[in-house]
Write an enzyme that holds these catalytic residues in place. Sequence first.
Site, mmCIF file in Angstrom:
data_model
loop_
_atom_site.group_PDB
_atom_site.id
_atom_site.type_symbol
_atom_site.label_atom_id
_atom_site.label_comp_id
_atom_site.label_asym_id
_atom_site.label_seq_id
_atom_site.Cartn_x
_atom_site.Cartn_y
_atom_site.Cartn_z
ATOM 1 N N THR A 51 27.162 47.496 42.698
ATOM 2 C CA THR A 51 26.042 48.390 42.432
ATOM 3 C C THR A 51 24.737 47.788 42.926
ATOM 4 O O THR A 51 23.803 48.508 43.263
ATOM 5 C CB THR A 51 25.958 48.704 40.924
ATOM 6 O OG1 THR A 51 27.225 49.188 40.471
ATOM 7 C CG2 THR A 51 24.894 49.746 40.620
ATOM 8 N N TYR A 138 38.183 40.008 42.240
ATOM 9 C CA TYR A 138 38.031 41.458 42.332
ATOM 10 C C TYR A 138 39.086 42.002 43.281
ATOM 11 O O TYR A 138 39.086 41.694 44.478
ATOM 12 C CB TYR A 138 36.619 41.786 42.823
ATOM 13 C CG TYR A 138 36.161 43.210 42.610
ATOM 14 C CD1 TYR A 138 36.989 44.193 42.077
ATOM 15 C CD2 TYR A 138 34.862 43.585 42.954
ATOM 16 C CE1 TYR A 138 36.558 45.492 41.882
ATOM 17 C CE2 TYR A 138 34.402 44.878 42.765
ATOM 18 C CZ TYR A 138 35.260 45.827 42.236
ATOM 19 O OH TYR A 138 34.822 47.117 42.062
ATOM 20 N N LYS A 163 39.534 41.762 38.030
ATOM 21 C CA LYS A 163 38.918 43.086 37.993
ATOM 22 C C LYS A 163 39.625 43.983 38.986
ATOM 23 O O LYS A 163 39.712 43.651 40.178
ATOM 24 C CB LYS A 163 37.431 42.984 38.332
ATOM 25 C CG LYS A 163 36.695 44.315 38.279
ATOM 26 C CD LYS A 163 35.223 44.142 38.618
ATOM 27 C CE LYS A 163 34.498 45.487 38.579
ATOM 28 N NZ LYS A 163 33.084 45.365 38.979
#
Length: 314
Positions: A51, A138, A163
């Site tokens: 983000t 991730y 994640k």
Amino acid sequence: MTAPSPEFDGVLFFPVTPFDASGAVDLDVLSEHVVSRLPWGPGGVFPACGTGEFHALSAREAIDVVRATVDVVGGRVPVIAGAGGPLGHAIELARGAAEAGADGLLLLPPYLVSGTTDGLVAWVEAVAAASDLPVIVYHRGTARYTADAVTRLAANPKVVGFKDGTGDIGLAQEIVLAAEATGRDLQFFNGLLTAELSQGAYRGIGIPLYSSAAFAMIPEVAALHYRAYTDGDEATRMALLREFYTPLVRLRDETPGFGVSLIKAGLRLRGLDVGSVRPPLVDPSRDQEARLSAILDAGLALAERLGTASTAAR
């Protein structure tokens, strides 16, 4: 000595990276953005990640963003810095994040190329060795972890979390089970776009934590969703998914990259001048921004109504 594994208690906050009129990172606005969200009780802050337009930041910019975030958070919750990309870049970011005072790393995928499981494990271990910070890997893009890869990485005490950003529930379940079999208590996160919409399914396979881009834009709704999620208030959670998150996701899916662009647009609509996104992302059109404004207004009204009802019920 490896830093202790961070513990998260609350929705995971992924701030945007503000840019000024000249396109430079605006650390003053970043600090305002982060500090304004702390009263809403995030469980951790993840600067310079997805983000935060990690893909568009230089190493120096990313480290400055992490340092400014660490300063304003002041130890109240863990700060997990983004790292990844080309190996040399990832190592530079890992070392810079440690020097800036971060509590851990979120290791985003390597740049462009994909390798074997052996190569991916070696890449993670090379970045992990660059600092004493614990690492969350991730799973998305060029970083495709298997159950075997996670089993091997669990032997490294610096690897503390996983994640998922692929949405492959079956594979994620295999990975959770493989990690449990090692005896390590790894932390698992749902990292899909607008993760609130899929978190019910992820909780069912043993992934209790999730990232929330919406928290950066509208913490009133995101915090209420998290409270309903942890309290087992399914009526409130379903109402939020149906009346706020579903319309937001429909708008998000109109244009690639809107998982970030809409968050920045929402912040601008709510009075914080975080600037535009950097290329190759694009800003919403006027029509899309108007529809986003209506979604936010409806979300705020919904949060007020449901929050009042939830408080009365408790």
